[in-house]
Motif scaffolding. Structure first.
Motif, PDB file in Angstrom:
ATOM      1  N   VAL A 113       0.824  -1.201   0.000  1.00 28.19           N
ATOM      2  CA  VAL A 113       0.000   0.000   0.000  1.00 28.19           C
ATOM      3  C   VAL A 113       0.863   1.257   0.000  1.00 28.19           C
ATOM      4  O   VAL A 113       0.708   2.140   0.842  1.00 28.19           O
ATOM      5  CB  VAL A 113      -1.000   0.016   1.182  1.00 28.19           C
ATOM      6  CG1 VAL A 113      -2.159   0.944   0.870  1.00 28.19           C
ATOM      7  CG2 VAL A 113      -1.509  -1.361   1.472  1.00 28.19           C
ATOM      8  N   ASP A 114       1.784   1.338  -0.947  1.00 32.22           N
ATOM      9  CA  ASP A 114       2.643   2.514  -1.087  1.00 32.22           C
ATOM     10  C   ASP A 114       1.861   3.562  -1.884  1.00 32.22           C
ATOM     11  O   ASP A 114       2.034   3.700  -3.096  1.00 32.22           O
ATOM     12  CB  ASP A 114       3.935   2.102  -1.809  1.00 32.22           C
ATOM     13  CG  ASP A 114       5.010   3.169  -1.687  1.00 32.22           C
ATOM     14  OD1 ASP A 114       4.655   4.314  -1.329  1.00 32.22           O
ATOM     15  OD2 ASP A 114       6.180   2.855  -1.951  1.00 32.22           O
ATOM     16  N   VAL A 115       0.985   4.283  -1.190  1.00 31.14           N
ATOM     17  CA  VAL A 115       0.004   5.117  -1.871  1.00 31.14           C
ATOM     18  C   VAL A 115       0.590   6.187  -2.803  1.00 31.14           C
ATOM     19  O   VAL A 115       0.098   6.360  -3.915  1.00 31.14           O
ATOM     20  CB  VAL A 115      -0.970   5.738  -0.845  1.00 31.14           C
ATOM     21  CG1 VAL A 115      -1.885   6.737  -1.514  1.00 31.14           C
ATOM     22  CG2 VAL A 115      -1.780   4.636  -0.198  1.00 31.14           C
ATOM     23  N   PRO A 116       1.629   6.930  -2.407  1.00 34.29           N
ATOM     24  CA  PRO A 116       2.134   7.962  -3.334  1.00 34.29           C
ATOM     25  C   PRO A 116       2.538   7.379  -4.689  1.00 34.29           C
ATOM     26  O   PRO A 116       2.266   7.968  -5.728  1.00 34.29           O
ATOM     27  CB  PRO A 116       3.356   8.518  -2.603  1.00 34.29           C
ATOM     28  CG  PRO A 116       3.080   8.254  -1.186  1.00 34.29           C
ATOM     29  CD  PRO A 116       2.332   6.957  -1.127  1.00 34.29           C
ATOM     30  N   VAL A 117       3.167   6.211  -4.673  1.00 37.27           N
ATOM     31  CA  VAL A 117       3.579   5.594  -5.937  1.00 37.27           C
ATOM     32  C   VAL A 117       2.343   5.235  -6.754  1.00 37.27           C
ATOM     33  O   VAL A 117       2.288   5.474  -7.965  1.00 37.27           O
ATOM     34  CB  VAL A 117       4.443   4.335  -5.684  1.00 37.27           C
ATOM     35  CG1 VAL A 117       4.786   3.661  -7.012  1.00 37.27           C
ATOM     36  CG2 VAL A 117       5.693   4.705  -4.946  1.00 37.27           C
ATOM     37  N   MET A 118       1.326   4.660  -6.102  1.00 38.74           N
ATOM     38  CA  MET A 118       0.117   4.272  -6.814  1.00 38.74           C
ATOM     39  C   MET A 118      -0.567   5.478  -7.456  1.00 38.74           C
ATOM     40  O   MET A 118      -1.000   5.434  -8.613  1.00 38.74           O
ATOM     41  CB  MET A 118      -0.854   3.548  -5.864  1.00 38.74           C
ATOM     42  CG  MET A 118      -0.382   2.154  -5.495  1.00 38.74           C
ATOM     43  SD  MET A 118      -1.085   1.565  -3.949  1.00 38.74           S
ATOM     44  CE  MET A 118      -2.799   1.431  -4.423  1.00 38.74           C
ATOM     45  N   ALA A 119      -0.651   6.553  -6.679  1.00 38.23           N
ATOM     46  CA  ALA A 119      -1.311   7.762  -7.196  1.00 38.23           C
ATOM     47  C   ALA A 119      -0.545   8.311  -8.396  1.00 38.23           C
ATOM     48  O   ALA A 119      -1.128   8.673  -9.430  1.00 38.23           O
ATOM     49  CB  ALA A 119      -1.413   8.811  -6.103  1.00 38.23           C
ATOM     50  N   ALA A 120       0.779   8.343  -8.272  1.00 35.43           N
ATOM     51  CA  ALA A 120       1.594   8.883  -9.358  1.00 35.43           C
ATOM     52  C   ALA A 120       1.491   7.997 -10.597  1.00 35.43           C
ATOM     53  O   ALA A 120       1.392   8.482 -11.728  1.00 35.43           O
ATOM     54  CB  ALA A 120       3.052   8.990  -8.909  1.00 35.43           C
ATOM     55  N   TYR A 121       1.465   6.667 -10.376  1.00 39.04           N
ATOM     56  CA  TYR A 121       1.359   5.731 -11.491  1.00 39.04           C
ATOM     57  C   TYR A 121       0.047   5.952 -12.228  1.00 39.04           C
ATOM     58  O   TYR A 121      -0.004   5.975 -13.467  1.00 39.04           O
ATOM     59  CB  TYR A 121       1.441   4.299 -10.957  1.00 39.04           C
ATOM     60  CG  TYR A 121       1.395   3.245 -12.042  1.00 39.04           C
ATOM     61  CD1 TYR A 121       2.508   2.995 -12.826  1.00 39.04           C
ATOM     62  CD2 TYR A 121       0.239   2.515 -12.274  1.00 39.04           C
ATOM     63  CE1 TYR A 121       2.477   2.040 -13.819  1.00 39.04           C
ATOM     64  CE2 TYR A 121       0.190   1.552 -13.267  1.00 39.04           C
ATOM     65  CZ  TYR A 121       1.313   1.316 -14.048  1.00 39.04           C
ATOM     66  OH  TYR A 121       1.272   0.376 -15.025  1.00 39.04           O
ATOM     67  N   LEU A 122      -1.011   6.142 -11.441  1.00 38.46           N
ATOM     68  CA  LEU A 122      -2.324   6.402 -12.038  1.00 38.46           C
ATOM     69  C   LEU A 122      -2.263   7.632 -12.950  1.00 38.46           C
ATOM     70  O   LEU A 122      -2.730   7.614 -14.096  1.00 38.46           O
ATOM     71  CB  LEU A 122      -3.351   6.617 -10.917  1.00 38.46           C
ATOM     72  CG  LEU A 122      -4.807   6.765 -11.318  1.00 38.46           C
ATOM     73  CD1 LEU A 122      -5.288   5.499 -11.988  1.00 38.46           C
ATOM     74  CD2 LEU A 122      -5.660   7.053 -10.087  1.00 38.46           C
ATOM     75  N   MET A 123      -1.678   8.710 -12.432  1.00 39.72           N
ATOM     76  CA  MET A 123      -1.556   9.947 -13.214  1.00 39.72           C
ATOM     77  C   MET A 123      -0.718   9.706 -14.469  1.00 39.72           C
ATOM     78  O   MET A 123      -1.041  10.173 -15.563  1.00 39.72           O
ATOM     79  CB  MET A 123      -0.880  11.043 -12.380  1.00 39.72           C
ATOM     80  CG  MET A 123      -1.679  11.536 -11.199  1.00 39.72           C
ATOM     81  SD  MET A 123      -3.092  12.520 -11.721  1.00 39.72           S
ATOM     82  CE  MET A 123      -2.291  14.019 -12.228  1.00 39.72           C
TER      83      MET A 123
END
Lengths: 322, 326
Positions: free
Chosen positions: A284-294
């Motif tokens: 659950v490394d959220v910043p990476v997930m959010a950035a990947y989504l973008m």
């Protein structure tokens, strides 16, 4: 033309804003950022101070605007897992994914269009029947199975090609490429084929059916009646008319190739963005997930824009009245 | 008399299907003289277009020429290898199709399509071919041809596009032009212009025309001779005046009765009862027998061949003495 591009750009910005909102929501509300960052023994008062300092108590709108502002500067925070800036992480993994995606897109395009034209021009030959039958397998087999199958044949049994990793890479300063070393190129072959197979069969079947359609049209008959050479008719007149749908599908597929390289990268332990994403999801490394989504949204938006502009280049009927 | 430019003898075209062989054309024979306009009329499915396709060697699969010969200026062309036939198409036989909206490739400029065709057949440089193309477009009546040549097909109206198609068919100065319903898809108001343009240009180069249409009016005004086709066969062929005034075959008589005339006081146009049989269900004997007002015993059992009953006139009908069996 210009008005069209501007309109498309505006739409793209809108799409990116919506995606940003989702990414922000994930970033902000999936779990507690503070809880993820600090250890269990940090005092609540300290946590409160941190919360205040990171601006997490500000109104949601302010936080969202700040998120966008940061995103525009390529700033997505620090990875919880690796304690590095997310942007740096993604950029360091990006060359691997782009090289893989590009190689497989090239394979898919060259063989897809080539075989599509061939099977359309010689629909009765046994070779065409064979290609069509094989393409069914390509469409229906899941990617990971193809990958594992290829590894089994070419790495385990024959020992010709490496089964994982990227081989030796050359650092060009801003880009670490595997295309300049023998081991890098060898390592690229299996994952690129694996990733391309689905797109290849899709493009091939599309080119074939479009081509068959076009070959039945009056203008092809008229071209024949004027005594033009087979070559000019097939490749000049017919193929060009099949291109619009092919460009659409290829463009969208290129997006998918980058976005869904996840499976292939996992099978081959390819050090790209996809495997970074999978590893981040696990913890659950959220910043990476959010950035990947973008990032993926940006890829799709840019490709769509290019596809739309290509239509104009190929089909003159779209140019008038725009 | 001069030698014919095109000579078709006993042409038979068959389509093998799952339910047996369909005969689309049967025993079709005719000549076209240099500079002559031969009209070919008949209902849909009578084999008019099939005859044109057979002459230029573009019968759709799985159809094939089963019997007969086609000679162009004395040279047999129905069995030429594809590569040689390519040199005939466009160069010696030009073809104009029915629908100008779909005959032109939408993705290429008019200039590109004409220059490509000219340079396929004539040893001209790009510039010379382009100059020739502009001249041609001007001749077929496209205003401001030098500028409009770089437009795309969709920027032209239907009538203008058909003019472009004519220019394309004639750009290598063929000796024979096959015009397959060249005006059917067009506005009535431009039909006459298109026919005129085509006739004029062909008269200039001395090209003969095989004009396929179902419009007897067009034939009456344009053709020198007319061939009436029915169910894949020639029912009657002869000079256009004679056939219109005094049609011998009951089917052509019916067709002529269906021409609207300003002078006639008829309340209604005459129509031929019934419909043409499907290729799979052509009756024995004369194919026209179910619809013929003069039918008698022999018509039901014996099939007549188009036979000369007067100099220059052939009819396939048992009403006339001297008609042979097919």
């Amino acid at each position: 033309m210009l008005a069209f591009i501007i309109r498309r750009l505006a739409q793209s910005v809108l799409v990116m804003l919506v995606v940003a909102l989702i990414a922000f929501a994930v970033f902000r509300y999936v779990g507690d950022p503070i809880a993820s960052m600090v250890g269990v023994d940090t005092r609540l008062a300290d946590q409160e101070i941190m919360r205040e300092r990171l601006g997490l108590n500000d109104p949601v709108v302010v936080q969202f605007l700040r998120f966008i502002g940061n995103a525009l500067q390529g700033e997505f925070g620090i990875s919880y897992r690796l304690q590095q800036p997310v942007t740096e992480l993604i950029l360091s993994r990006l060359p691997a994914t782009i090289e893989l995606a590009f190689a497989s897109a090239m394979i898919a395009l060259i063989f897809g269009v080539g075989l599509g034209v061939f099977t359309a021009l010689k629909p009765r030959s046994p070779a065409s029947a064979l290609v069509m039958a094989l393409s069914l397998i390509g469409v229906s087999l899941p990617t990971f199975l193809i990958g594992i199958g290829l590894i089994y044949i070419f790495s385990v049994e024959l020992g010709w090609l490496p089964s994982f990793g990227r081989g030796q890479v050359v650092d060009l300063g801003w880009w670490r490429t595997g295309l300049l070393t023998e081991s890098g190129l060898k390592s690229l072959i299996l994952p690129a084929i694996t990733l391309s197979l689905f797109q290849l069969t899709l493009i091939m079947r599309l080119v074939r059916s479009e081509m068959l359609e076009v070959l039945r049209t009056e203008y092809i008959r008229f071209a024949r009646a004027r005594g033009l050479s087979q070559r000019a008719i097939n490749f000049g007149h017919a193929l060009k008319n099949t291109l619009v749908p092919v460009i659409t599908i290829t463009g969208l597929q290129l997006g998918s190739v980058i976005a869904f390289a996840i499976v292939t990268e996992t099978v081959f332990q390819w050090p790209g963005v996809g495997s970074l994403f999978i590893n981040s999801v696990q913890v659950v490394d959220v910043p990476v997930m959010a950035a990947y989504l973008m990032f993926i949204a940006l890829v799709f938006v840019v490709i769509n824009l290019i596809v739309d502009i290509l239509y104009y280049v190929v089909d003159p009927r779209l140019r008038v009245g725009g | 008399m001069a030698d014919p430019i095109l000579s078709v003898r006993d042409l038979t075209v068959e389509f093998p299907t799952r339910h047996g062989i369909l005969t689309a054309l049967s025993g079709v024979s005719f000549d076209i003289m240099p500079g002559e306009v031969l009209g070919v009329v008949g209902e849909s499915g009578a084999g008019k277009s099939m005859t044109g396709s057979a002459v230029i060697g573009l019968i759709d699969r799985p159809g094939r020429i089963a019997k007969g010969e086609i000679h162009l200026q004395g040279e047999r062309i129905d069995n030429l290898p594809e590569e040689r036939m390519r040199g005939v198409r466009g160069k010696r036989i030009g073809m104009i199709f029915q629908d100008p909206l779909t005959s032109l490739n939408p993705l290429y400029r008019i200039s590109e399509q004409i220059v490509e065709t000219i340079r396929t057949h004539l040893p001209l440089s790009k510039e010379a071919a382009r100059a020739k193309a502009v001249g041609l477009l001007d001749r077929v009546g496209i205003p401001d041809a030098a500028r409009r040549i770089d437009d795309y097909p969709h920027q032209f109206s239907g009538g203008m596009r058909q003019r472009v198609v004519i220019a394309l068919a004639l750009c290598a100065e063929p000796d024979l032009v096959i015009a397959d319903e060249p005006t059917t898809a067009l506005d009535v108001s431009v039909q006459a212009q298109i026919i005129d343009v085509m006739k004029e240009l062909c008269a200039e180069t001395g090209a003969a025309i095989m004009l396929i249409t179902h419009d007897m009016g067009v034939i009456a005004e344009t053709a020198d001779r007319v061939a009436v086709m029915y169910a894949g066969r020639i029912a009657e062929i002869g000079p256009v005046r004679a056939v219109i005034k005094d049609a011998k075959h009951p089917y052509s008589a019916g067709l002529m009765g269906a021409i609207p005339r300003m002078s006639a006081d008829l309340e209604r146009l005459v129509q031929i009862p019934g419909a043409m049989p499907r290729l799979s269900a052509i009756p024995p004997g004369c194919p026209f027998n179910p619809r013929c007002p003069h039918v008698f015993d022999r018509c039901l059992t014996h099939r007549p061949a188009a036979s000369e009953i007067e100099p220059g006139r052939r009819v396939a009908c048992w009403l006339y003495p001297g008609v042979q069996e097919a």
